[in-house]
Design a protein around this motif. Structure first.
Motif, PDB file in Angstrom:
ATOM      1  N   ASN A  50       0.899  -1.175  -0.135  1.00  0.00           N
ATOM      2  CA  ASN A  50       0.050   0.065  -0.037  1.00  0.00           C
ATOM      3  C   ASN A  50       0.789   1.161  -0.042  1.00  0.00           C
ATOM      4  OD1 ASN A  50      -1.821  -2.116   2.193  1.00  0.00           O
ATOM      5  ND2 ASN A  50      -2.797  -1.180   0.179  1.00  0.00           N
ATOM      6  N   VAL A  51       1.945   1.028   0.642  1.00  0.00           N
ATOM      7  CA  VAL A  51       2.966   2.316   0.855  1.00  0.00           C
ATOM      8  C   VAL A  51       3.355   2.544  -0.838  1.00  0.00           C
ATOM      9  CG1 VAL A  51       5.243   2.967   1.415  1.00  0.00           C
ATOM     10  CG2 VAL A  51       3.585   2.175   3.024  1.00  0.00           C
ATOM     11  N   MET A  52       3.752   1.834  -1.610  1.00  0.00           N
ATOM     12  CA  MET A  52       3.925   1.732  -2.888  1.00  0.00           C
ATOM     13  C   MET A  52       2.932   2.556  -3.670  1.00  0.00           C
ATOM     14  SD  MET A  52       5.979  -1.879  -3.795  1.00  0.00           S
ATOM     15  CE  MET A  52       7.123  -1.266  -5.031  1.00  0.00           C
ATOM     16  N   ARG A  53       1.868   2.348  -3.605  1.00  0.00           N
ATOM     17  CA  ARG A  53       0.649   2.931  -4.092  1.00  0.00           C
ATOM     18  C   ARG A  53       0.455   4.590  -3.659  1.00  0.00           C
ATOM     19  NH1 ARG A  53      -4.718   2.170  -5.732  1.00  0.00           N
ATOM     20  NH2 ARG A  53      -5.280   4.098  -6.983  1.00  0.00           N
ATOM     21  N   THR A  54       0.740   4.491  -2.537  1.00  0.00           N
ATOM     22  CA  THR A  54       0.578   5.889  -1.726  1.00  0.00           C
ATOM     23  C   THR A  54       1.925   6.619  -2.298  1.00  0.00           C
ATOM     24  OG1 THR A  54      -0.121   5.161   0.258  1.00  0.00           O
ATOM     25  CG2 THR A  54       0.861   7.022   0.129  1.00  0.00           C
ATOM     26  N   VAL A  55       2.942   6.432  -2.381  1.00  0.00           N
ATOM     27  CA  VAL A  55       4.243   7.149  -2.933  1.00  0.00           C
ATOM     28  C   VAL A  55       3.758   7.394  -4.639  1.00  0.00           C
ATOM     29  CG1 VAL A  55       6.535   7.114  -3.917  1.00  0.00           C
ATOM     30  CG2 VAL A  55       5.789   6.195  -1.682  1.00  0.00           C
ATOM     31  N   GLN A  56       3.371   6.373  -5.398  1.00  0.00           N
ATOM     32  CA  GLN A  56       2.891   6.812  -6.771  1.00  0.00           C
ATOM     33  C   GLN A  56       2.046   7.908  -6.775  1.00  0.00           C
ATOM     34  OE1 GLN A  56       1.960   2.770  -7.824  1.00  0.00           O
ATOM     35  NE2 GLN A  56       3.968   2.207  -7.971  1.00  0.00           N
ATOM     36  N   GLU A  57       0.890   7.644  -6.050  1.00  0.00           N
ATOM     37  CA  GLU A  57      -0.256   8.748  -6.161  1.00  0.00           C
ATOM     38  C   GLU A  57       0.229   9.940  -5.756  1.00  0.00           C
ATOM     39  OE1 GLU A  57      -3.026   8.072  -7.604  1.00  0.00           O
ATOM     40  OE2 GLU A  57      -2.878   6.014  -8.160  1.00  0.00           O
ATOM     41  N   LEU A  58       0.905  10.093  -4.481  1.00  0.00           N
ATOM     42  CA  LEU A  58       1.198  11.508  -4.198  1.00  0.00           C
ATOM     43  C   LEU A  58       2.269  12.092  -4.968  1.00  0.00           C
ATOM     44  CD1 LEU A  58       1.135  10.838  -0.083  1.00  0.00           C
ATOM     45  CD2 LEU A  58      -0.240  12.413  -1.618  1.00  0.00           C
ATOM     46  N   GLU A  59       3.282  11.432  -5.600  1.00  0.00           N
ATOM     47  CA  GLU A  59       4.121  11.930  -6.588  1.00  0.00           C
ATOM     48  C   GLU A  59       3.755  12.522  -7.591  1.00  0.00           C
ATOM     49  OE1 GLU A  59       7.788  10.574  -9.114  1.00  0.00           O
ATOM     50  OE2 GLU A  59       7.514   9.256  -7.463  1.00  0.00           O
ATOM     51  N   ARG A  60       2.507  11.755  -8.093  1.00  0.00           N
ATOM     52  CA  ARG A  60       1.763  12.481  -9.161  1.00  0.00           C
ATOM     53  C   ARG A  60       1.080  13.660  -8.823  1.00  0.00           C
ATOM     54  NH1 ARG A  60       1.269   6.949 -11.365  1.00  0.00           N
ATOM     55  NH2 ARG A  60      -0.746   6.583  -9.904  1.00  0.00           N
ATOM     56  N   ALA A  61       0.772  13.566  -7.545  1.00  0.00           N
ATOM     57  CA  ALA A  61      -0.172  14.856  -6.931  1.00  0.00           C
ATOM     58  C   ALA A  61       0.804  16.417  -6.847  1.00  0.00           C
ATOM     59  CB  ALA A  61      -0.827  14.511  -5.531  1.00  0.00           C
ATOM     60  N   GLY A  62       2.183  16.040  -6.924  1.00  0.00           N
ATOM     61  CA  GLY A  62       3.177  17.073  -6.767  1.00  0.00           C
ATOM     62  C   GLY A  62       3.835  17.309  -5.448  1.00  0.00           C
ATOM     63  N   VAL A  63       3.753  16.429  -4.734  1.00  0.00           N
ATOM     64  CA  VAL A  63       4.831  16.609  -3.252  1.00  0.00           C
ATOM     65  C   VAL A  63       5.897  16.630  -3.586  1.00  0.00           C
ATOM     66  CG1 VAL A  63       2.504  15.572  -2.118  1.00  0.00           C
ATOM     67  CG2 VAL A  63       4.443  14.403  -2.225  1.00  0.00           C
ATOM     68  N   ALA A  64       6.554  17.238  -2.698  1.00  0.00           N
ATOM     69  CA  ALA A  64       7.986  17.547  -2.823  1.00  0.00           C
ATOM     70  C   ALA A  64       8.591  16.394  -1.855  1.00  0.00           C
ATOM     71  CB  ALA A  64       8.494  18.832  -2.159  1.00  0.00           C
ATOM     72  N   ALA A  65       7.936  15.868  -0.683  1.00  0.00           N
ATOM     73  CA  ALA A  65       8.307  14.973   0.040  1.00  0.00           C
ATOM     74  C   ALA A  65       7.185  14.264   0.836  1.00  0.00           C
ATOM     75  CB  ALA A  65       9.146  15.534   1.309  1.00  0.00           C
ATOM     76  N   LEU A  66       7.129  13.004   1.509  1.00  0.00           N
ATOM     77  CA  LEU A  66       6.051  12.540   2.161  1.00  0.00           C
ATOM     78  C   LEU A  66       6.657  11.795   3.491  1.00  0.00           C
ATOM     79  CD1 LEU A  66       6.002   9.240   1.464  1.00  0.00           C
ATOM     80  CD2 LEU A  66       5.279  10.275  -0.541  1.00  0.00           C
ATOM     81  N   THR A  67       5.943  11.627   4.216  1.00  0.00           N
ATOM     82  CA  THR A  67       6.327  11.012   5.479  1.00  0.00           C
ATOM     83  C   THR A  67       5.423   9.769   5.746  1.00  0.00           C
ATOM     84  OG1 THR A  67       5.038  12.336   7.209  1.00  0.00           O
ATOM     85  CG2 THR A  67       7.021  13.164   6.950  1.00  0.00           C
ATOM     86  N   ILE A  68       6.211   8.793   5.964  1.00  0.00           N
ATOM     87  CA  ILE A  68       5.554   7.460   6.376  1.00  0.00           C
ATOM     88  C   ILE A  68       5.948   7.217   7.800  1.00  0.00           C
ATOM     89  CG2 ILE A  68       5.455   4.783   5.928  1.00  0.00           C
ATOM     90  CD1 ILE A  68       4.295   6.720   3.537  1.00  0.00           C
ATOM     91  N   GLU A  69       4.751   6.870   8.729  1.00  0.00           N
ATOM     92  CA  GLU A  69       5.137   6.489   9.972  1.00  0.00           C
ATOM     93  C   GLU A  69       4.995   4.974  10.312  1.00  0.00           C
ATOM     94  OE1 GLU A  69       1.761   7.770  13.036  1.00  0.00           O
ATOM     95  OE2 GLU A  69       1.583   9.216  11.360  1.00  0.00           O
ATOM     96  N   ASP A  70       5.619   4.556  11.484  1.00  0.00           N
ATOM     97  CA  ASP A  70       5.523   3.642  12.013  1.00  0.00           C
ATOM     98  C   ASP A  70       4.686   3.204  13.236  1.00  0.00           C
ATOM     99  OD1 ASP A  70       6.838   4.696  14.189  1.00  0.00           O
ATOM    100  OD2 ASP A  70       8.658   3.525  13.904  1.00  0.00           O
ATOM    101  N   THR A  71       3.595   4.115  13.331  1.00  0.00           N
ATOM    102  CA  THR A  71       2.640   3.776  14.189  1.00  0.00           C
ATOM    103  C   THR A  71       1.572   2.656  13.585  1.00  0.00           C
ATOM    104  OG1 THR A  71       2.587   5.994  14.777  1.00  0.00           O
ATOM    105  CG2 THR A  71       0.531   4.803  15.699  1.00  0.00           C
ATOM    106  N   LEU A  72       1.238   1.751  14.580  1.00  0.00           N
ATOM    107  CA  LEU A  72       0.230   0.894  14.048  1.00  0.00           C
ATOM    108  C   LEU A  72      -1.240   1.297  13.821  1.00  0.00           C
ATOM    109  CD1 LEU A  72      -0.156  -2.278  13.500  1.00  0.00           C
ATOM    110  CD2 LEU A  72      -0.762  -2.395  15.976  1.00  0.00           C
ATOM    111  N   LEU A  73      -1.301   1.719  12.400  1.00  0.00           N
ATOM    112  CA  LEU A  73      -2.479   2.463  12.048  1.00  0.00           C
ATOM    113  C   LEU A  73      -3.414   1.503  10.957  1.00  0.00           C
ATOM    114  CD1 LEU A  73      -1.409   5.997  11.546  1.00  0.00           C
ATOM    115  CD2 LEU A  73      -2.730   5.254  13.392  1.00  0.00           C
ATOM    116  N   PRO A  74      -4.595   1.711  11.002  1.00  0.00           N
ATOM    117  CA  PRO A  74      -5.566   2.082  11.933  1.00  0.00           C
ATOM    118  C   PRO A  74      -5.379   1.341  13.260  1.00  0.00           C
ATOM    119  CG  PRO A  74      -6.827   1.023  10.288  1.00  0.00           C
ATOM    120  CD  PRO A  74      -5.355   0.853  10.005  1.00  0.00           C
TER     121      PRO A  74
END
Length: 289
Positions: A98-122
């Motif tokens: 899912n992280v891979m999909r998140t990166v792909q989508e947010l990169e296309r959205a135009g973000v310069a950076a993104l944070t991925i956390e290690d909290t057990l979510l949800p």
């Protein structure tokens, strides 16, 4: 009017990380706020997960917003933003795939950076809401994010919560994420400079702190000397907008006093009803305090 490309904005953010200075983020939550922040000279913005949840769902920050909803908001900002902005991508909306999909989508959205956390979510059944995933799973998410990006200028920042673990464990996690290739480390819950020094002393990548305005960390030069390049002090702009909206609508209804004594925090609590979500989590999921 000339506009900078997403890749150019990402290079600007990497220059910021490579500098010897510490920068405070502007809270950007829609196209207008992004334009205002750039016009006022902010070097970097952030789309907070909590703010996106408030704006899209009027719900508290309990990992309720979906990837598609978050990406839609990031895309609106990315269309006009002329400052690099960071996306708070929470846990990446699932596992490493899912992280891979998140990166792909947010990169296309135009973000310069993104944070991925290690909290057990949800939050998981029978667990605490502050529990973390294992270090190995966190490493896997970092590596998956790096594999998924197309533009090498996009920065992947690994995030962890220093408030819920002993210092030695936080240091172990952050060092592992650096070794996995993260472009930076984001730390939440740093208590003071002594706490920061204990965690940062063996890290070489740039640091990002979420301080929520902690006065014990109110020294940008000292933060910079310890490798901190980005500070998220909070999202005051968005909460001010909530307060202004409430008072404006009160005035429109010709209330006796056009402005109320309720603070932005109190208004947010009133209209997101977090106590209901906490009660549901306890009742249906046996989530621990």
């Amino acid at each position: 009017m000339s506009r900078m490309s997403h890749s150019a904005l990402r290079r600007n953010f990497r220059d910021l990380l490579a500098s010897k200075l510490c920068f405070e983020t502007a809270s950007v939550f829609d196209p207008m706020s992004a334009r205002i922040a750039a016009d006022l000279g902010f070097e970097v913005g952030i789309l907070g997960g909590s703010v996106a949840s408030l704006q899209v769902l009027a719900a508290p920050d309990f990992a309720l917003i979906t990837l598609s909803e978050f990406v839609e908001q990031a895309t609106r900002i990315g269309r006009v933003a002329q400052l690099p902005f960071i996306a708070d991508a929470d846990h990446g909306y699932g596992n490493a795939l899912n992280v891979m999909r998140t990166v792909q989508e947010l990169e296309r959205a135009g973000v310069a950076a993104l944070t991925i956390e290690d909290t057990l979510l949800p939050a998981q059944f029978g667990r605490k809401s502050t529990d973390l995933i294992s270090i190995d799973e966190g490493i896997g998410k970092v590596k998956a994010a790096l594999e998924a990006r197309v533009d090498p200028e996009l920065s992947i920042i690994a995030r962890t919560n220093a408030a819920v673990l002993p210092v030695a464990d936080v240091a172990e996690r952050t060092q592992a994420y650096e070794k996995a290739g993260a472009d930076g480390i984001c730390i939440v819950g740093i208590k003071d400079f002594e706490h920061l020094e204990q965690i940062s002393e063996k890290l070489t990548v740039p640091l990002m702190l979420v301080t929520y305005g902690n006065p014990k960390l109110n020294d940008s030069q000292r933060l910079a000397n310890l490798g901190v390049r980005v500070v998220v002090a909070g999202h005051a702009a968005y909460f001010a907008a909530i307060k202004a909206t409430y008072d404006s609508l009160r005035a429109q209804r010709h209330m006796t006093q056009s402005t109320s004594n309720l603070s932005a925090t109190e208004l947010t609590h009133t209209y997101t009803q977090p106590e209901s979500y906490v009660a549901w989590a306890k009742e249906f999921m046996n989530v621990k305090e």
